[in-house]
Design a protein around this motif. Structure first.
Motif, PDB file in Angstrom:
ATOM      1  N   MET A   1     -46.014  32.450  33.367  1.00  0.00           N
ATOM      2  CA  MET A   1     -44.961  31.465  33.541  1.00  0.00           C
ATOM      3  C   MET A   1     -45.344  30.181  32.800  1.00  0.00           C
ATOM      4  SD  MET A   1     -45.069  33.803  36.057  1.00  0.00           S
ATOM      5  CE  MET A   1     -46.226  33.317  37.312  1.00  0.00           C
TER       6      MET A   1
ATOM      7  N   THR B   1     -50.615  19.590  41.036  1.00  0.00           N
ATOM      8  CA  THR B   1     -51.595  20.433  40.346  1.00  0.00           C
ATOM      9  C   THR B   1     -52.987  19.931  40.662  1.00  0.00           C
ATOM     10  OG1 THR B   1     -50.032  20.793  38.551  1.00  0.00           O
ATOM     11  CG2 THR B   1     -52.305  21.380  38.129  1.00  0.00           C
ATOM     12  N   LYS B   2     -53.832  20.844  41.172  1.00  0.00           N
ATOM     13  CA  LYS B   2     -55.241  20.497  41.384  1.00  0.00           C
ATOM     14  C   LYS B   2     -56.085  21.238  40.368  1.00  0.00           C
ATOM     15  CE  LYS B   2     -54.826  19.468  46.299  1.00  0.00           C
ATOM     16  NZ  LYS B   2     -54.954  20.026  47.655  1.00  0.00           N
ATOM     17  N   THR B   3     -56.909  20.532  39.667  1.00  0.00           N
ATOM     18  CA  THR B   3     -57.713  21.193  38.624  1.00  0.00           C
ATOM     19  C   THR B   3     -59.177  21.174  38.968  1.00  0.00           C
ATOM     20  OG1 THR B   3     -57.841  19.125  37.403  1.00  0.00           O
ATOM     21  CG2 THR B   3     -56.092  20.665  36.800  1.00  0.00           C
TER      22      THR B   3
ATOM     23  N   SER C   1     -64.549  44.534  31.924  1.00  0.00           N
ATOM     24  CA  SER C   1     -63.977  43.894  33.103  1.00  0.00           C
ATOM     25  C   SER C   1     -64.215  44.796  34.306  1.00  0.00           C
ATOM     26  CB  SER C   1     -62.476  43.655  32.884  1.00  0.00           C
ATOM     27  OG  SER C   1     -61.882  43.214  34.073  1.00  0.00           O
TER      28      SER C   1
ATOM     29  N   ARG D   1     -64.343  43.868  37.586  1.00  0.00           N
ATOM     30  CA  ARG D   1     -63.442  43.522  38.680  1.00  0.00           C
ATOM     31  C   ARG D   1     -62.044  43.424  38.091  1.00  0.00           C
ATOM     32  NH1 ARG D   1     -62.208  38.648  41.851  1.00  0.00           N
ATOM     33  NH2 ARG D   1     -63.254  37.388  40.298  1.00  0.00           N
ATOM     34  N   ARG D   2     -61.206  44.408  38.362  1.00  0.00           N
ATOM     35  CA  ARG D   2     -59.870  44.414  37.779  1.00  0.00           C
ATOM     36  C   ARG D   2     -58.883  45.098  38.712  1.00  0.00           C
ATOM     37  NH1 ARG D   2     -60.781  48.539  32.687  1.00  0.00           N
ATOM     38  NH2 ARG D   2     -61.472  50.365  33.860  1.00  0.00           N
ATOM     39  N   VAL D   3     -57.612  44.985  38.428  1.00  0.00           N
ATOM     40  CA  VAL D   3     -56.591  45.586  39.284  1.00  0.00           C
ATOM     41  C   VAL D   3     -56.699  47.114  39.194  1.00  0.00           C
ATOM     42  CG1 VAL D   3     -55.057  43.598  39.069  1.00  0.00           C
ATOM     43  CG2 VAL D   3     -54.807  45.503  37.479  1.00  0.00           C
TER      44      VAL D   3
ATOM     45  N   MET E   1     -55.144  49.413  36.343  1.00  0.00           N
ATOM     46  CA  MET E   1     -55.645  49.369  34.970  1.00  0.00           C
ATOM     47  C   MET E   1     -56.198  50.746  34.599  1.00  0.00           C
ATOM     48  SD  MET E   1     -55.774  47.067  32.603  1.00  0.00           S
ATOM     49  CE  MET E   1     -56.363  47.191  30.911  1.00  0.00           C
TER      50      MET E   1
ATOM     51  N   PRO F   1     -50.733  48.027  33.515  1.00  0.00           N
ATOM     52  CA  PRO F   1     -50.503  46.634  33.118  1.00  0.00           C
ATOM     53  C   PRO F   1     -51.022  46.331  31.714  1.00  0.00           C
ATOM     54  CG  PRO F   1     -52.398  46.729  34.535  1.00  0.00           C
ATOM     55  CD  PRO F   1     -51.900  48.150  34.410  1.00  0.00           C
TER      56      PRO F   1
ATOM     57  N   GLY G   1     -57.147  25.778  37.510  1.00  0.00           N
ATOM     58  CA  GLY G   1     -56.811  25.287  38.848  1.00  0.00           C
ATOM     59  C   GLY G   1     -55.598  26.016  39.387  1.00  0.00           C
ATOM     60  N   LYS G   2     -55.150  25.590  40.563  1.00  0.00           N
ATOM     61  CA  LYS G   2     -53.973  26.207  41.182  1.00  0.00           C
ATOM     62  C   LYS G   2     -52.771  25.283  41.074  1.00  0.00           C
ATOM     63  CE  LYS G   2     -56.203  29.029  44.729  1.00  0.00           C
ATOM     64  NZ  LYS G   2     -56.287  29.392  46.161  1.00  0.00           N
TER      65      LYS G   2
ATOM     66  N   LEU H   1     -51.003  31.040  42.275  1.00  0.00           N
ATOM     67  CA  LEU H   1     -50.518  30.809  40.923  1.00  0.00           C
ATOM     68  C   LEU H   1     -51.556  29.935  40.236  1.00  0.00           C
ATOM     69  CD1 LEU H   1     -46.777  30.040  41.716  1.00  0.00           C
ATOM     70  CD2 LEU H   1     -47.665  32.087  40.581  1.00  0.00           C
TER      71      LEU H   1
ATOM     72  N   GLU I   1     -53.364  28.010  36.936  1.00  0.00           N
ATOM     73  CA  GLU I   1     -53.166  27.408  35.625  1.00  0.00           C
ATOM     74  C   GLU I   1     -54.285  27.927  34.719  1.00  0.00           C
ATOM     75  OE1 GLU I   1     -51.251  23.302  34.162  1.00  0.00           O
ATOM     76  OE2 GLU I   1     -52.430  23.279  35.990  1.00  0.00           O
TER      77      GLU I   1
ATOM     78  N   ALA J   1     -50.350  31.968  35.653  1.00  0.00           N
ATOM     79  CA  ALA J   1     -50.415  33.406  35.912  1.00  0.00           C
ATOM     80  C   ALA J   1     -50.587  33.672  37.403  1.00  0.00           C
ATOM     81  CB  ALA J   1     -51.565  34.036  35.138  1.00  0.00           C
ATOM     82  N   PHE J   2     -50.005  34.766  37.872  1.00  0.00           N
ATOM     83  CA  PHE J   2     -50.202  35.210  39.249  1.00  0.00           C
ATOM     84  C   PHE J   2     -51.575  35.861  39.336  1.00  0.00           C
ATOM     85  CE2 PHE J   2     -49.860  38.021  42.872  1.00  0.00           C
ATOM     86  CZ  PHE J   2     -49.117  37.287  43.784  1.00  0.00           C
TER      87      PHE J   2
ATOM     88  N   LEU K   1     -56.479  38.828  42.263  1.00  0.00           N
ATOM     89  CA  LEU K   1     -57.906  39.133  42.380  1.00  0.00           C
ATOM     90  C   LEU K   1     -58.721  38.045  43.073  1.00  0.00           C
ATOM     91  CD1 LEU K   1     -58.533  40.628  38.814  1.00  0.00           C
ATOM     92  CD2 LEU K   1     -58.380  41.890  40.951  1.00  0.00           C
ATOM     93  N   GLY K   2     -58.135  36.878  43.295  1.00  0.00           N
ATOM     94  CA  GLY K   2     -58.891  35.804  43.917  1.00  0.00           C
ATOM     95  C   GLY K   2     -59.901  35.177  42.982  1.00  0.00           C
ATOM     96  N   CYS K   3     -59.483  34.786  41.806  1.00  0.00           N
ATOM     97  CA  CYS K   3     -60.394  34.232  40.803  1.00  0.00           C
ATOM     98  C   CYS K   3     -60.748  32.775  41.113  1.00  0.00           C
ATOM     99  CB  CYS K   3     -59.761  34.324  39.411  1.00  0.00           C
ATOM    100  SG  CYS K   3     -59.508  36.032  38.886  1.00  0.00           S
TER     101      CYS K   3
ATOM    102  N   GLU L   1     -63.451  30.704  35.813  1.00  0.00           N
ATOM    103  CA  GLU L   1     -63.665  32.142  35.582  1.00  0.00           C
ATOM    104  C   GLU L   1     -62.891  32.578  34.335  1.00  0.00           C
ATOM    105  OE1 GLU L   1     -63.319  34.253  39.242  1.00  0.00           O
ATOM    106  OE2 GLU L   1     -63.582  36.233  38.296  1.00  0.00           O
TER     107      GLU L   1
ATOM    108  N   ILE M   1     -55.213  40.507  35.222  1.00  0.00           N
ATOM    109  CA  ILE M   1     -55.485  41.916  35.523  1.00  0.00           C
ATOM    110  C   ILE M   1     -56.982  42.214  35.577  1.00  0.00           C
ATOM    111  CG2 ILE M   1     -53.301  42.792  34.634  1.00  0.00           C
ATOM    112  CD1 ILE M   1     -54.779  43.606  32.079  1.00  0.00           C
ATOM    113  N   GLY M   2     -57.811  41.242  35.209  1.00  0.00           N
ATOM    114  CA  GLY M   2     -59.238  41.485  35.286  1.00  0.00           C
ATOM    115  C   GLY M   2     -60.044  40.226  35.080  1.00  0.00           C
ATOM    116  N   SER M   3     -61.259  40.265  35.587  1.00  0.00           N
ATOM    117  CA  SER M   3     -62.219  39.199  35.333  1.00  0.00           C
ATOM    118  C   SER M   3     -63.128  39.720  34.231  1.00  0.00           C
ATOM    119  CB  SER M   3     -63.008  38.918  36.610  1.00  0.00           C
ATOM    120  OG  SER M   3     -64.019  37.977  36.355  1.00  0.00           O
TER     121      SER M   3
END
Lengths: 81, 81, 81, 81, 81
Positions: C1, C79-81, D12, D14-16, D19, D67, E8-9, E24, E26, E37-38, E41-43, E47, E73-75
């Motif tokens: 987005m 926005t928090k960075t 990668s 750690r991935r969805v 994949m 994806p 950041g978020k 979400l 940044e 991006a959504f 994975l909890g990045c 990262e 989709i991946g780290s």
């Protein structure tokens, strides 16, 4: 969507059969550059238009597969900022 | 859609099975840059062509899944502005 | 987005029938450039918004085919960075 | 499609889950820039490849939702202009 | 796919109902520019991540229509060139 201005028509006699009949207009994109869009509205040269792109443009042609990736969806009246 | 000019062919002997047989042409895009497009029309070098991109290009191959994201859909006759 | 800021509305009286009724907003994209997005949230001028593009934007209109390739999906809090 | 050259692999862990297993290659795009493409062909470093992008790349994975928005579809033999 | 780094978020309290709950992020794109991006994975911040775009990102949300056009989709572990 993006805004553009109609510059003229292009003609393509030799084309794939799935191409819908209708005008193909050369568009000057407001942000810069040019593209060719299918025109279902009968727009005139210099008219300001709204354009949608990608598979969204093709889905306008319900029930058939059209190879159209840019479509004029409206004529722009005015802009208030 | 975008306008381009045919520069030549490329050959790819080792490719995925779902690739349709047919010519892959190197296109010089009018706005700048190059891309490779599938040619169902048998275009010649230096011919001016109209190209559609994205999933719209793949949907040209009815009833099969083709990994084609750029397709020549017409040969351009002339441009009136 | 992508992130953008609402600059104003555009009006298009003459448009394709499949266009949903609702506001079309002119967006200044944070990264540069402008686009027109459909607004289902009733955003105000200068509001910071989140925009999705392409066929994903059209799929928001469940059960109908809408020629919309840019959609405001949220108003951005901070926005928090 | 676009032309590029293989620069190396990325990993990668750690991935969805959706994949697909297989190599993710870093590609230097001929026109400039880099992208990461899924490689079903086992390409080598410095190999010249043809890449398809967008939902067309994902549709290569028949019967599952992958994806993947960039796919190597061929190794390029030579270019005649 | 493209590589990026988490900056950041962002928060969006007022958003369309079809937006999935989740972070979400940044993202600073390696090639330049930013996008949102959504993140399933909890990045963490800083990262290095792999991102898919377009309708491919939305198709990750099986059985529902999500207005998401960019998905982590991946780290990324490391890059060997």
């Amino acid at each position: 969507m993006i805004k553009g201005r109609v510059k003229g028509k292009i003609w393509s006699s030799r084309r794939v059969d799935s191409m819908p009949s209708g005008a193909l207009l050369e568009i000057e994109v407001e942000e810069g550059g040019q593209l060719i869009a299918f025109d279902p509205l009968g727009c005139d040269t210099d008219e300001s238009v709204l354009i949608t792109q990608g598979s969204v443009a093709a889905s306008y042609f319900n029930g058939r597969t059209a190879p159209v990736d840019a479509l004029i969806i409206g004529s722009i009246d005015e802009t208030k900022t």
